[in-house]
Enzyme design. Structure first.
Site, PDB file in Angstrom:
ATOM      1  N   LEU A  22       0.789  -1.179  -0.005  1.00  0.00           N
ATOM      2  CA  LEU A  22       0.165   0.011   0.102  1.00  0.00           C
ATOM      3  C   LEU A  22       0.685   1.248  -0.110  1.00  0.00           C
ATOM      4  CD1 LEU A  22      -2.795  -0.986   2.745  1.00  0.00           C
ATOM      5  CD2 LEU A  22      -3.017  -0.816   0.060  1.00  0.00           C
ATOM      6  N   SER A  23       2.234   0.976   0.073  1.00  0.00           N
ATOM      7  CA  SER A  23       3.120   2.121   0.111  1.00  0.00           C
ATOM      8  C   SER A  23       2.955   3.334  -1.199  1.00  0.00           C
ATOM      9  CB  SER A  23       4.508   1.761   0.271  1.00  0.00           C
ATOM     10  OG  SER A  23       4.668   1.119   1.570  1.00  0.00           O
ATOM     11  N   LYS A  74      15.587  -6.221   4.272  1.00  0.00           N
ATOM     12  CA  LYS A  74      15.961  -5.199   5.367  1.00  0.00           C
ATOM     13  C   LYS A  74      17.223  -5.486   5.843  1.00  0.00           C
ATOM     14  CE  LYS A  74      11.139  -4.104   6.561  1.00  0.00           C
ATOM     15  NZ  LYS A  74      10.090  -3.823   7.668  1.00  0.00           N
ATOM     16  N   ASN A  95      14.807  -0.049   6.592  1.00  0.00           N
ATOM     17  CA  ASN A  95      13.676  -0.256   5.654  1.00  0.00           C
ATOM     18  C   ASN A  95      13.603   1.095   4.962  1.00  0.00           C
ATOM     19  OD1 ASN A  95      12.819   1.867   7.770  1.00  0.00           O
ATOM     20  ND2 ASN A  95      10.680   1.507   7.526  1.00  0.00           N
ATOM     21  N   ASP A 110      10.667   1.562  11.221  1.00  0.00           N
ATOM     22  CA  ASP A 110       9.779   0.865  11.767  1.00  0.00           C
ATOM     23  C   ASP A 110       9.570   0.912  13.053  1.00  0.00           C
ATOM     24  OD1 ASP A 110       9.266  -0.631   9.403  1.00  0.00           O
ATOM     25  OD2 ASP A 110      10.881  -1.985   9.769  1.00  0.00           O
ATOM     26  N   ALA A 134      10.363 -12.676  18.957  1.00  0.00           N
ATOM     27  CA  ALA A 134      11.711 -12.163  19.122  1.00  0.00           C
ATOM     28  C   ALA A 134      12.433 -12.137  17.923  1.00  0.00           C
ATOM     29  CB  ALA A 134      12.351 -13.046  20.116  1.00  0.00           C
ATOM     30  N   ALA A 137      10.589  -7.731  13.621  1.00  0.00           N
ATOM     31  CA  ALA A 137       9.671  -6.544  14.302  1.00  0.00           C
ATOM     32  C   ALA A 137       9.762  -6.182  15.710  1.00  0.00           C
ATOM     33  CB  ALA A 137       8.430  -7.176  13.716  1.00  0.00           C
ATOM     34  N   ASN A 156       8.538 -15.753  24.000  1.00  0.00           N
ATOM     35  CA  ASN A 156       8.646 -15.998  22.701  1.00  0.00           C
ATOM     36  C   ASN A 156       8.818 -17.390  22.546  1.00  0.00           C
ATOM     37  OD1 ASN A 156       9.257 -15.422  19.799  1.00  0.00           O
ATOM     38  ND2 ASN A 156      11.353 -16.610  19.869  1.00  0.00           N
ATOM     39  N   ARG A 157       8.223 -18.280  21.522  1.00  0.00           N
ATOM     40  CA  ARG A 157       7.984 -19.577  21.628  1.00  0.00           C
ATOM     41  C   ARG A 157       9.381 -20.254  21.707  1.00  0.00           C
ATOM     42  NH1 ARG A 157       6.006 -21.720  15.856  1.00  0.00           N
ATOM     43  NH2 ARG A 157       7.902 -20.703  15.307  1.00  0.00           N
ATOM     44  N   PRO A 159      12.689 -20.019  23.391  1.00  0.00           N
ATOM     45  CA  PRO A 159      13.162 -19.084  24.695  1.00  0.00           C
ATOM     46  C   PRO A 159      14.594 -18.411  24.226  1.00  0.00           C
ATOM     47  CG  PRO A 159      12.905 -21.429  25.459  1.00  0.00           C
ATOM     48  CD  PRO A 159      12.218 -21.286  23.914  1.00  0.00           C
TER      49      PRO A 159
END
Ligand code: ATR
Length: 276
Positions: A22-23, A74, A95, A110, A134, A137, A156-157, A159
């Site tokens: 959409l940028s 990125k 970015n 970001d 983690a 983002a 975080n899933r 660790p």
């Protein structure tokens, strides 16, 4: 009105894929709102990882003014630039690339996409924040949050990744299975990809843990509201969607490319229209 001429500056977003970005709609609406649509035009280009080196040479050769980098470029683009600013360095991702007379500098906006919408609703100093995820983002979110004095707990899933980030940014971690602890926190920020693409319709946090006092920020952005946002709204929490993040990282880019203050309302309107 001169229209597009030999003097028009070109900006673009690159990604792979990039078709649904959409940028272009957002930035071009900004140019129109300021009456600078003869001076700037913004397009999208699909650039594969293998073509990134050639692409960057092309940016120099053609004097492209600004490049917004999407997934998966990125991190990779950094090695082709002349320099990156300290915040992008800390986050480890670029970015935004600005071309000043052939010198390419990388920035990260970001984190502003996360900080600006939060600060519009609350002061962050001393606030208890649950950060889910983690990955890349999460690093931008951590910079935004820690810099503003928030007290962050990473869930975080995997660790090990949470522990590594917590050491780097000076915050704490709790096991993914103990996400119910968010009940006693003020803000919940989701940076996991749960709710996105193949995982759309899923949520990283059971609705029962969401309270009216929470601000729930979902960095995941899709064509419709994520389940996390829908459930948070139903439970009367304050919500911030990924669309707002997209807007505010974009307005910060706009200012770097054009040197003009961004017309936020016009850019937001274009995003909302483009999403439909
Ligand atoms: P980005 O750069 O967009 O942040 P990423 O680096 O691939 O993307 O990170 C994705 C994040 O979503 C990670 O924190 C990942 O958890 P792991 O570190 O355990 O892989 C998280 N994630 C993705 N799918 C998940 C799922 N089904 N349940 C929980 N966490 C998930």
């Amino acid at each position: 009105m001169k229209g597009i001429t030999a003097e028009t500056n070109i900006c673009m977003v690159i990604g792979d894929p990039v078709r649904h970005s959409l940028s272009p709609a957002m930035h071009n609406a900004g140019y129109r709102a300021l009456g600078i649509e003869d001076a700037f035009i913004y397009v999208a280009c699909r650039v594969t990882p293998a073509a990134l080196s050639d692409f960057t040479a092309g940016v120099r050769a053609m004097g492209i003014r600004g490049v917004s980098c999407g997934i998966p470029h990125k991190r990779e683009i950094i090695k082709y630039l002349d320099g990156i600013d300290p915040v992008a360095q800390k986050i480890g991702a670029v970015n935004t690339v600005v071309n000043d007379q052939g010198t390419l500098t990388g920035f990260n906006t970001d984190w502003l996409g996360i900080r600006t919408p939060l600060l519009a609703r609350t002061d962050l100093s001393g606030k208890r924040v649950a950060l889910l995820g983690a990955g890349g983002a999460a690093r931008a979110a951590l910079h935004a949050l820690c810099e503003s004095g928030a007290l962050v707990t990473i869930f975080n899933r995997t660790p090990q990744k949470a522990i590594q980030l917590s050491t780097e940014f000076g915050c704490r971690t709790m096991p993914w299975e103990e996400r119910g602890a968010v009940r006693d926190m003020d803000i919940i920020v989701n940076t996991t990809s749960v709710g996105l693409g193949a995982q759309s319709g899923e949520t990283p946090l059971e609705a029962q843990h969401i309270r009216r006092h929470h601000i729930v920020f979902d960095a995941v952005y899709g064509p419709t509201d994520t389940r996390l946002i829908t459930e948070a709204r139903r439970r009367n929490a304050t919500v911030i969607t990924g669309l707002e993040m997209l807007l505010h990282q974009g307005t910060a880019q706009f200012e770097r490319y054009t040197g003009h203050p961004a017309p936020v309302a016009a850019m937001e309107k274009a995003l909302r229209k483009g999403r439909k």
